[in-house]
Write a protein that holds these residues in place. Structure first.
Motif, PDB file in Angstrom:
ATOM      1  N   ALA A   1       1.016   3.994  -2.971  1.00 29.01           N
ATOM      2  CA  ALA A   1       0.722   5.402  -2.711  1.00 29.01           C
ATOM      3  C   ALA A   1       1.879   6.290  -3.152  1.00 29.01           C
ATOM      4  O   ALA A   1       1.695   7.342  -3.760  1.00 29.01           O
ATOM      5  CB  ALA A   1       0.439   5.599  -1.219  1.00 29.01           C
ATOM      6  N   LEU A   2       3.087   5.821  -2.850  1.00 22.76           N
ATOM      7  CA  LEU A   2       4.298   6.579  -3.182  1.00 22.76           C
ATOM      8  C   LEU A   2       4.401   6.822  -4.677  1.00 22.76           C
ATOM      9  O   LEU A   2       4.720   7.919  -5.128  1.00 22.76           O
ATOM     10  CB  LEU A   2       5.490   5.747  -2.720  1.00 22.76           C
ATOM     11  CG  LEU A   2       6.628   6.477  -2.044  1.00 22.76           C
ATOM     12  CD1 LEU A   2       6.138   7.146  -0.791  1.00 22.76           C
ATOM     13  CD2 LEU A   2       7.734   5.496  -1.731  1.00 22.76           C
TER      14      LEU A   2
ATOM     15  N   ILE B   1       2.181   6.919  -7.040  1.00 23.72           N
ATOM     16  CA  ILE B   1       1.218   7.810  -7.695  1.00 23.72           C
ATOM     17  C   ILE B   1       1.185   9.199  -7.067  1.00 23.72           C
ATOM     18  O   ILE B   1       0.486  10.070  -7.554  1.00 23.72           O
ATOM     19  CB  ILE B   1      -0.208   7.210  -7.693  1.00 23.72           C
ATOM     20  CG1 ILE B   1      -0.710   7.020  -6.275  1.00 23.72           C
ATOM     21  CG2 ILE B   1      -0.259   5.918  -8.479  1.00 23.72           C
ATOM     22  CD1 ILE B   1      -2.176   6.658  -6.208  1.00 23.72           C
ATOM     23  N   SER B   2       1.964   9.387  -6.015  1.00 24.49           N
ATOM     24  CA  SER B   2       1.936  10.692  -5.336  1.00 24.49           C
ATOM     25  C   SER B   2       2.731  11.725  -6.131  1.00 24.49           C
ATOM     26  O   SER B   2       3.360  11.411  -7.136  1.00 24.49           O
ATOM     27  CB  SER B   2       2.551  10.555  -3.942  1.00 24.49           C
ATOM     28  OG  SER B   2       3.944  10.353  -4.059  1.00 24.49           O
ATOM     29  N   ARG B   3       2.688  12.953  -5.664  1.00 23.67           N
ATOM     30  CA  ARG B   3       3.524  14.001  -6.252  1.00 23.67           C
ATOM     31  C   ARG B   3       4.979  13.572  -6.262  1.00 23.67           C
ATOM     32  O   ARG B   3       5.690  13.732  -7.245  1.00 23.67           O
ATOM     33  CB  ARG B   3       3.410  15.288  -5.422  1.00 23.67           C
ATOM     34  CG  ARG B   3       2.220  16.117  -5.745  1.00 23.67           C
ATOM     35  CD  ARG B   3       2.330  17.446  -5.009  1.00 23.67           C
ATOM     36  NE  ARG B   3       1.265  18.339  -5.424  1.00 23.67           N
ATOM     37  CZ  ARG B   3       1.388  19.666  -5.479  1.00 23.67           C
ATOM     38  NH1 ARG B   3       2.508  20.240  -5.100  1.00 23.67           N
ATOM     39  NH2 ARG B   3       0.392  20.412  -5.873  1.00 23.67           N
ATOM     40  N   PHE B   4       5.398  13.038  -5.118  1.00 23.16           N
ATOM     41  CA  PHE B   4       6.781  12.589  -5.009  1.00 23.16           C
ATOM     42  C   PHE B   4       7.091  11.532  -6.072  1.00 23.16           C
ATOM     43  O   PHE B   4       8.095  11.610  -6.780  1.00 23.16           O
ATOM     44  CB  PHE B   4       7.028  12.011  -3.612  1.00 23.16           C
ATOM     45  CG  PHE B   4       8.382  11.364  -3.464  1.00 23.16           C
ATOM     46  CD1 PHE B   4       9.491  12.121  -3.163  1.00 23.16           C
ATOM     47  CD2 PHE B   4       8.531  10.003  -3.669  1.00 23.16           C
ATOM     48  CE1 PHE B   4      10.740  11.530  -3.062  1.00 23.16           C
ATOM     49  CE2 PHE B   4       9.782   9.411  -3.567  1.00 23.16           C
ATOM     50  CZ  PHE B   4      10.886  10.174  -3.256  1.00 23.16           C
TER      51      PHE B   4
ATOM     52  N   ARG C   1       5.671  10.946  -8.843  1.00 26.48           N
ATOM     53  CA  ARG C   1       5.658  11.482 -10.200  1.00 26.48           C
ATOM     54  C   ARG C   1       7.021  12.076 -10.543  1.00 26.48           C
ATOM     55  O   ARG C   1       7.541  11.864 -11.635  1.00 26.48           O
ATOM     56  CB  ARG C   1       4.577  12.559 -10.280  1.00 26.48           C
ATOM     57  CG  ARG C   1       4.320  13.050 -11.664  1.00 26.48           C
ATOM     58  CD  ARG C   1       3.394  14.231 -11.598  1.00 26.48           C
ATOM     59  NE  ARG C   1       2.082  13.949 -12.143  1.00 26.48           N
ATOM     60  CZ  ARG C   1       1.077  14.828 -12.111  1.00 26.48           C
ATOM     61  NH1 ARG C   1       1.243  15.991 -11.526  1.00 26.48           N
ATOM     62  NH2 ARG C   1      -0.074  14.531 -12.647  1.00 26.48           N
TER      63      ARG C   1
ATOM     64  N   TRP D   1       0.836  -1.201   0.000  1.00 24.16           N
ATOM     65  CA  TRP D   1       0.000   0.000   0.000  1.00 24.16           C
ATOM     66  C   TRP D   1       0.873   1.254   0.000  1.00 24.16           C
ATOM     67  O   TRP D   1       0.621   2.205  -0.730  1.00 24.16           O
ATOM     68  CB  TRP D   1      -0.927  -0.051   1.212  1.00 24.16           C
ATOM     69  CG  TRP D   1      -1.778   1.158   1.333  1.00 24.16           C
ATOM     70  CD1 TRP D   1      -2.925   1.422   0.645  1.00 24.16           C
ATOM     71  CD2 TRP D   1      -1.535   2.295   2.164  1.00 24.16           C
ATOM     72  NE1 TRP D   1      -3.405   2.660   1.001  1.00 24.16           N
ATOM     73  CE2 TRP D   1      -2.569   3.214   1.924  1.00 24.16           C
ATOM     74  CE3 TRP D   1      -0.534   2.616   3.088  1.00 24.16           C
ATOM     75  CZ2 TRP D   1      -2.642   4.433   2.578  1.00 24.16           C
ATOM     76  CZ3 TRP D   1      -0.600   3.834   3.738  1.00 24.16           C
ATOM     77  CH2 TRP D   1      -1.651   4.727   3.477  1.00 24.16           C
ATOM     78  N   LEU D   2       1.915   1.208   0.809  1.00 23.85           N
ATOM     79  CA  LEU D   2       2.818   2.353   0.899  1.00 23.85           C
ATOM     80  C   LEU D   2       3.494   2.625  -0.452  1.00 23.85           C
ATOM     81  O   LEU D   2       3.519   3.761  -0.927  1.00 23.85           O
ATOM     82  CB  LEU D   2       3.885   2.087   1.958  1.00 23.85           C
ATOM     83  CG  LEU D   2       4.872   3.224   2.193  1.00 23.85           C
ATOM     84  CD1 LEU D   2       4.263   4.279   3.087  1.00 23.85           C
ATOM     85  CD2 LEU D   2       6.158   2.707   2.815  1.00 23.85           C
TER      86      LEU D   2
END
Ligand SMILES: Nc1ncnc2c1ncn2[C@@H]1O[C@H](COP(=O)(O)OP(=O)(O)O)[C@@H](O)[C@H]1O
Ligand SMILES: [Mg+2]
Lengths: 343, 250
Positions: free
Chosen positions: A168-169, A171-174, A176, A164-165
């Motif tokens: 999330a990582l 697809i996040s801004r980070f 990207r 999950w982490l």
């Protein structure tokens, strides 16, 4: 879906009373955590780290060394295992990430081997022979790792959490920015992103997850040894993610399952299983660009294209495919021989 | 006199024995579209690379917005508002067209050290990105994978990315390079619409474009500024005609 399968597995296994299978799958899930961490770097950042076993080893040694000093509470040992691995990742990352491509592979390998030899020289903690865990980690007096089934589900929980982490990582801004750095670092710099900082952060996170895997592995095997950090292990992790399909977190898990099950199964069949295992891996990786998941997707597309609904359809489609293949091979052979006779 | 947006002071750069930038001094006013023309290999791209921070000059100073940025790394210059396009298309080929531009918006809107939340559904990023795509006429291609665009469309995307950075100065390295006639004409229209919104330094081979757009022109030959002036002055300069324009303008 995969996680449901993992969750239901022990129930099935208890009917067969195969305790060793629970053990095997717990190990698989632990390595899947490490593979996820590696895929984050390789698959999304094109950072082929060849020293990832070091993070597992550091996490494991943190548990072993603390247990040898009678500290077994995971309130202390878990943060230390993760923190030590993350710190090692951060420090080595500041150097490794200055390099690219093959140099990056070589220098991560070098740091991995450095950790390996360092562990081997820890005479008070068994040196090359490793160290038997004095006791498994506890939590405020409880011993959650004592019950195999509870331990199993804790590992599963960690795997789901890591998945999950990572998801999330990515697809996040980070994520990207991190993915963009793989695509075109020059463009990213011109946009205003210092890609090094993002890569170092990802490298540190990946190392921390490796440390978690090491923490669990030490408890699962009641043992830590320099072998956990050897470059074989790092190489195996890379093979796992390639096998499953790089740049796809599901692939990292599928690859780990396939790799370890295949190894287990072959070693049951024959003593010289590694002689089969190696070539088999090469064949799978060559045949299935994009790993097993890529192969599955190709198969699905092929099924749809050929409109396969029954076994008969399947056989007919395979026949068509083979005939086509034969025709193409003959044609290209004829062409090359013709052009050769002309030239 | 108002402070110029950009001032290059006596820049020098050599690659080995080859001197590619030779004592270049240029000033760019706040509302100006300044074009740099010159034959292939004159050192135009190298100059843009030094301004944007991808290459360090051997000597000289680069002053941007009153601040000496000569030693500043490229990302920090970009953060100050220095945007650029590349002569050889430089996009993120695996990202969608929209994501390419949204990333440029992201660069100037808050921290990118955010580990949770789906970036691709942030309206605050997508909306300005769509506006920039609209500006270059790519809005209907927003969901296409950037690598699959036609060449001319990639040139437009390159421009949209730079626009989305809301630049204080836009460096354009041959924005029409390789684009067809029709596509070039469209890009010229876009650029003339953008003119005046922010200063631009335009490197271009297409003389029609340059004379249609530029307020001032500098001619670069063998790394050296031969002359600077209004389009009329440059067009009339006999040295320019001899060295460069002669064969370009038949
Ligand atoms: N990184 C580099 N290393 C060595 N020579 C270079 C490099 N970049 C450009 N050059 C040389 O510098 C000269 C100027 O190149 P460039 O700035 O690309 O010219 P222009 O953009 O005006 O066509 C050319 O002769 C080119 O071969
Ligand atoms: Mg050029």
């Amino acid at each position: 879906m995969m996680f449901v399968a993992f969750a239901l597995f022990p129930i099935a296994a208890t009917f067969g009373a195969e305790a060793y299978l629970i053990d095997l799958f717990r190990r698989i899930m632990i390595f899947a955590i490490a593979a996820l961490a590696l895929d984050l770097l390789v698959g999304y950042g094109a950072l082929v780290s060849f020293g990832h076993a070091a993070f597992i080893g550091i996490g494991a040694y943190a548990v072993g060394i603390l247990a040898a000093s009678n500290v077994s509470d995971m309130i202390i040992s878990l943060p230390l295992a993760i923190g030590a691995a993350a710190l090692f990742a951060y420090l080595t990352g500041t150097i490794c990430l200055r390099t690219r491509g093959v140099y990056f592979i070589m220098i991560t390998l070098a740091f991995g081997q450095m950790a390996y030899f360092f562990a081997g020289s820890l005479a008070p903690y068994g040196g090359d022979d490793g160290l038997t865990l004095a006791m498994r980690s506890t939590l405020l007096g409880f011993a959650p790792f004592k019950h195999d089934l509870l331990f199993y589900y804790i590992v599963l929980g960690c795997l789901v959490g890591c998945y999950w982490l990572c998801r999330a990582l990515v697809i996040s801004r980070f994520g990207r920015v991190f993915r963009g750095a793989r695509e075109n670092p020059t463009r990213m710099a011109a946009l205003g992103f210092d890609v090094f900082r993002y890569q170092l952060t990802a490298y540190t996170i990946s190392g921390a997850l490796g440390g978690l895997a090491g923490f669990l592995l030490a408890n699962a095997t009641d043992f830590v040894s320099p072998a956990y950090m050897s470059w074989h292990r790092s190489g195996e992790l890379i093979v796992m993610i390639i096998l499953g399909g790089i740049g796809n977190l599901n692939g990292a898990i599928v690859g780990t399952v396939a790799f370890l099950l295949l190894g287990e199964w072959l070693s049951d069949l024959t003593e010289n299983w590694e002689m089969i295992f190696g070539p088999l891996l090469v064949v799978i990786i060559l045949l299935a660009r994009g790993g097993l998941l890529g192969l599955a997707a190709q198969m699905a597309a092929w099924y749809r294209r050929e409109n396969i609904l029954s076994v008969g359809d399947f056989i007919a489609a395979v026949g068509r495919y083979l005939r086509q293949l034969a025709r193409r091979t003959i044609k290209s052979t004829l062409q090359t021989s013709r052009s050769r006779s002309r030239g | 006199m108002v402070e110029p947006v950009l001032r290059l002071e006596a820049l020098h750069k050599s690659f080995g024995g080859l001197m590619v930038t030779r004592d270049v001094t240029v000033e760019l006013a706040a509302d100006e579209l300044h074009a740099i023309i010159g034959p292939n290999g004159a050192g135009k791209t190298t100059l843009i690379n030094q301004i944007s921070g991808l290459i360090a000059p051997d000597s000289g100073r680069i002053v941007f917005g009153g601040r000496d940025v000569t030693a500043l790394p490229a990302p920090e210059r970009a953060a100050l508002g220095l945007a650029r396009s590349f002569q050889i298309t430089s996009i993120l080929p695996a990202f969608s067209v929209l994501e390419n531009v949204a990333l440029a918006v992201q660069a100037r809107s808050g921290s990118s050290f955010r580990f949770f939340g789906r970036a691709s559904s942030e309206e605050a990023l997508n909306k300005p990105a769509m506006a920039a795509l609209d500006e270059v006429g790519l809005a209907d291609r927003a969901d296409v994978i950037a690598g699959r665009l036609a060449h001319g469309e990639k040139r437009a995307l390159e421009l949209a990315i730079a626009l989305a950075m809301e630049p204080k100065l836009l460096l354009l390295d041959e924005p029409m390079a390789g684009a067809g006639r029709e596509e070039s004409q469209r890009l010229i229209t876009v650029l003339s619409r953008l003119k005046g919104r922010f200063p631009m330094l335009l490197v271009e081979h297409d003389m029609t474009a340059v004379f249609a757009l530029a307020d001032r022109i500098s001619v670069l030959i063998y790394g050296q500024i031969l002359t600077s002036g209004t389009p009329e002055e440059v067009r009339a300069d006999p040295r320019v005609i001899a060295a460069y324009l002669g064969d370009e303008m038949e």
